[in-house]
Motif scaffolding. Structure first.
Motif, PDB file in Angstrom:
ATOM      1  N   ASN A   1       0.815  -1.215   0.000  1.00 32.26           N
ATOM      2  CA  ASN A   1       0.000   0.000   0.000  1.00 32.26           C
ATOM      3  C   ASN A   1       0.850   1.267   0.000  1.00 32.26           C
TER       4      ASN A   1
ATOM      5  N   SER B   1       1.674   1.630  -3.541  1.00 33.46           N
ATOM      6  CA  SER B   1       0.525   2.165  -4.276  1.00 33.46           C
ATOM      7  C   SER B   1       0.403   3.674  -4.065  1.00 33.46           C
TER       8      SER B   1
ATOM      9  N   GLY C   1      -2.828   5.206  -7.981  1.00 29.81           N
ATOM     10  CA  GLY C   1      -1.943   4.233  -7.365  1.00 29.81           C
ATOM     11  C   GLY C   1      -1.943   2.946  -8.158  1.00 29.81           C
ATOM     12  N   LEU C   2      -1.927   1.824  -7.479  1.00 34.57           N
ATOM     13  CA  LEU C   2      -1.953   0.519  -8.139  1.00 34.57           C
ATOM     14  C   LEU C   2      -3.388   0.020  -8.277  1.00 34.57           C
TER      15      LEU C   2
ATOM     16  N   ALA D   1      -5.610   5.609  -4.965  1.00 35.49           N
ATOM     17  CA  ALA D   1      -4.390   5.667  -4.150  1.00 35.49           C
ATOM     18  C   ALA D   1      -4.686   6.026  -2.701  1.00 35.49           C
TER      19      ALA D   1
ATOM     20  N   GLY E   1      -4.315   3.011  -0.509  1.00 34.66           N
ATOM     21  CA  GLY E   1      -2.916   2.777  -0.190  1.00 34.66           C
ATOM     22  C   GLY E   1      -2.414   3.748   0.858  1.00 34.66           C
TER      23      GLY E   1
END
Length: 445
Positions: free
Chosen positions: A128, A131, A179-180, A187, A190
Motif C-alpha cells: 500500500n 501504491s 496508485g496501483l 491511491a 494505499g
C-alpha cells in the motif's frame, strides 16, 4: 487449531494469500489482459473459497463468527426471494460474500504466531505504501505511470470522468491519483493503510531502518491521501488514529501515545502544505469544505441522504430483502439488463446493501459482528497479562482499524469488496495468533 503438518496447516498460508491478492490487483492494470478482467476479479475471491476447502481442521470460534454466519444464511435464503435476478448473478453474490467472510473459518484453522502476523501486516504496508508512492508519481509525471481507466468509470460519461480530474499548480490536468488501481482516487486506500500500519510499525520497531521505512510510508501515504481528495478515507483514517490514541491513553502507555501524536501531527501538517503546493486550489477547496459546516451537515450533503433513504424508503419496501444479484459489480458482470421486472438497484453505502441482502435481519446481524470484533480487539489492547509479545499493540491497531471500517460502512459497500475480505483476514489472523500464544503460555506456566 492447525492439523499438525504440511504446508496447508502452516500459518505461512496467510502472507502467501495476501501476496496472491496483490498479484491479482496488479494484473488488473495490465492492458493486454483486459479481456480477462472478470476472471481476475473473481479469482481473488475464488482463492479464499479454495482455502476454505483445502485447509482442514477445526476453526476457532471468533466472537464475530455466529453473527456473520447468521447474516450469510439469511442472504443465502434470498435465492428463493421472487426479487432475485439472474441465477448466475445470484449464485455469484452468495459466493463472493462467503469468500469475504471465509478467512474467519480457514485462517483460524492454522497455527499462526505473532511473527507471521507481523509479516502479513508488513506485506500490506509495503504494497500500500508502494501504491501511494505510484499515486504521487502519477501527479508529478502525468500519463507516464497512469494505468488504463476502469471501464466501469469510463462508462459513466465524459462529465463524470472530468469531475475526477483536477488542475495542478503548473497547469497540468491530471486524474486524482489511482496508485496501483484503475480508479481515480484509488491511491487513497494505499495512503490509508500506509499511515495506519506505518504508525503501528513505528511504535513497535526498535531498529532505525525499520522506523525510517515506517516514517517514509506515513509521509507518502498522507501526501497521496491529500492529493486523492477522497474525504471518506481521510475520515476513516482520522477515526482510526483517534481510536488508537484513545486506547493507548486508557492503557497508560503515554510514551507511545506522545510519540504517535508527534509523528502523525507533524507529518499531517507538512504533507498537507506539500499537497496544496502541488495540487493548488482544487486540493485546498476540497479539504476545506469538510470544515465549512458541522460534520453532520457535510455528511448529509454527501452520503447522508443515502442512509436516510435506506431506513425511510428501502427498508419498508424490502423488509426481508430485495433478492440477489441486483446491485454492484455482480450485477454489472452477471446480471440481466433486459429483466425489467427486477431492475438493477444502487447501493452507495453498505447499509443499503445489507437491506438488499436480507432486510432487517442482515441489518442487525452484520453490524453485530463488527461490534463483536471491536470488543475482542479492545480487550486484547487493554490486556497486560497473558502471552508474550506486543499483542496489546496490534490489538489496539486492530481496534482502531475495525472502528474505521465500521465508519466506512456509512460511505460505501465495504463488505462487498476485497477490502472487506482483508478486514476479516486481519481479524482472524490476530485471533488465531493470540489463541495459539495463549495455549503455549498456559503450557509453560
Amino acid at each position: 487449531m492447525g492439523t499438525g503438518g504440511g504446508f496447508l496447516a502452516s500459518g505461512q498460508l496467510v502472507p502467501l494469500f495476501v501476496g496472491l491478492l496483490m498479484v491479482c490487483q496488479v494484473v488488473l492494470l495490465v492492458e493486454a489482459l483486459a479481456p480477462l478482467r472478470v476472471v481476475v476479479r473473481v479469482l481473488a475471491f475464488g482463492i479464499s473459497l479454495l482455502m476454505l476447502v483445502l485447509v482442514r481442521g477445526r476453526s476457532l470460534a471468533h466472537p464475530a463468527l455466529p453473527y456473520v454466519m447468521g447474516a450469510l444464511g439469511v442472504t443465502a435464503l434470498q435465492l428463493f426471494n421472487p426479487g432475485t435476478g439472474a441465477p448466475l448473478a445470484a449464485v455469484a453474490q452468495v459466493g463472493i460474500q462467503l469468500a469475504i467472510a471465509a478467512p474467519l473459518l480457514w485462517v483460524t484453522r492454522l497455527s499462526l504466531d505473532l511473527r507471521t502476523f507481523r509479516r502479513t501486516l508488513a506485506l500490506l504496508f509495503l504494497f500500500n505504501a508502494a501504491s501511494a508512492g505510484v499515486g504521487v508519481l502519477q501527479v508529478y509525471f502525468p500519463g507516464r505511470f497512469q494505468p488504463a481507466l476502469s471501464s466501469v468509470v469510463s462508462s459513466q460519461g465524459e462529465g463524470y470522468v472530468n469531475s475526477l480530474q483536477f488542475e495542478t499548480t503548473d497547469g497540468q490536468r491530471v486524474f486524482r491519483p489511482m496508485g496501483l488501481t484503475d480508479i481515480p482516487g484509488g491511491a487513497s486506500t494505499g495512503g490509508f493503510y500506509a499511515v495506519l500500519l506505518g504508525g503501528g510499525f513505528l511504535l513497535s520497531s526498535r531498529r532505525g531502518p525499520y522506523r525510517l521505512l515506517s516514517l517514509g510510508g506515513i509521509l507518502v501515504g498522507l501526501f497521496s491521501l491529500y492529493l486523492s481528495q477522497v474525504r471518506a478515507m481521510a475520515v476513516m483514517l482520522a477515526v482510526c488514529l483517534i481510536a488508537l490514541a484513545g486506547v493507548l491513553a486508557l492503557s497508560g502507555r503515554l510514551g507511545r501515545l506522545l510519540a504517535l501524536l508527534a509523528v502523525i501531527g507533524t507529518a499531517g501538517m507538512a504533507t498537507f502544505g506539500w499537497a496544496v503546493a502541488v495540487g493548488g486550489g482544487a486540493v485546498m477547496e476540497r479539504w476545506s469544505a469538510l470544515f465549512e459546516s458541522p460534520p453532520e451537515d457535510v455528511y448529509q450533503r454527501n452520503r447522508g441522504y443515502f442512509l436516510t433513504g435506506t431506513f425511510d424508503t428501502l427498508l419498508p419496501e424490502y423488509p426481508l430483502g430485495a433478492g440477489l444479484g441486483r446491485y454492484g459489480m455482480v450485477n454489472a458482470y452477471f446480471g440481466d439488463p433486459n429483466d425489467f421486472e427486477r431492475p438493477s438497484l444502487w447501493a452507495e453505502i453498505q447499509w443499503t446493501a445489507w437491506v438488499y441482502d436480507g432486510g432487517i435481519l442482515v441489518l442487525l446481524l452484520y453490524p453485530m459482528s463488527l461490534l463483536a470484533s471491536l470488543w475482542w480487539a479492545f480487550r486484547v489492547a487493554r490486556s497486560r497479562e497473558g502471552p508474550e509479545g506486543e499483542f496489546w499493540l496490534w490489538g489496539a491497531l486492530l481496534f482502531a482499524y475495525n472502528l474505521g471500517a465500521l465508519a466506512l460502512t456509512f460511505s460505501y459497500p465495504f463488505f462487498m469488496s476485497q477490502t472487506g475480505m482483508e478486514f476479516w483476514l486481519l481479524n482472524a489472523a490476530l485471533f488465531s495468533a493470540f489463541s495459539h500464544a495463549k495455549t503455549v503460555h498456559a503450557h509453560r506456566r
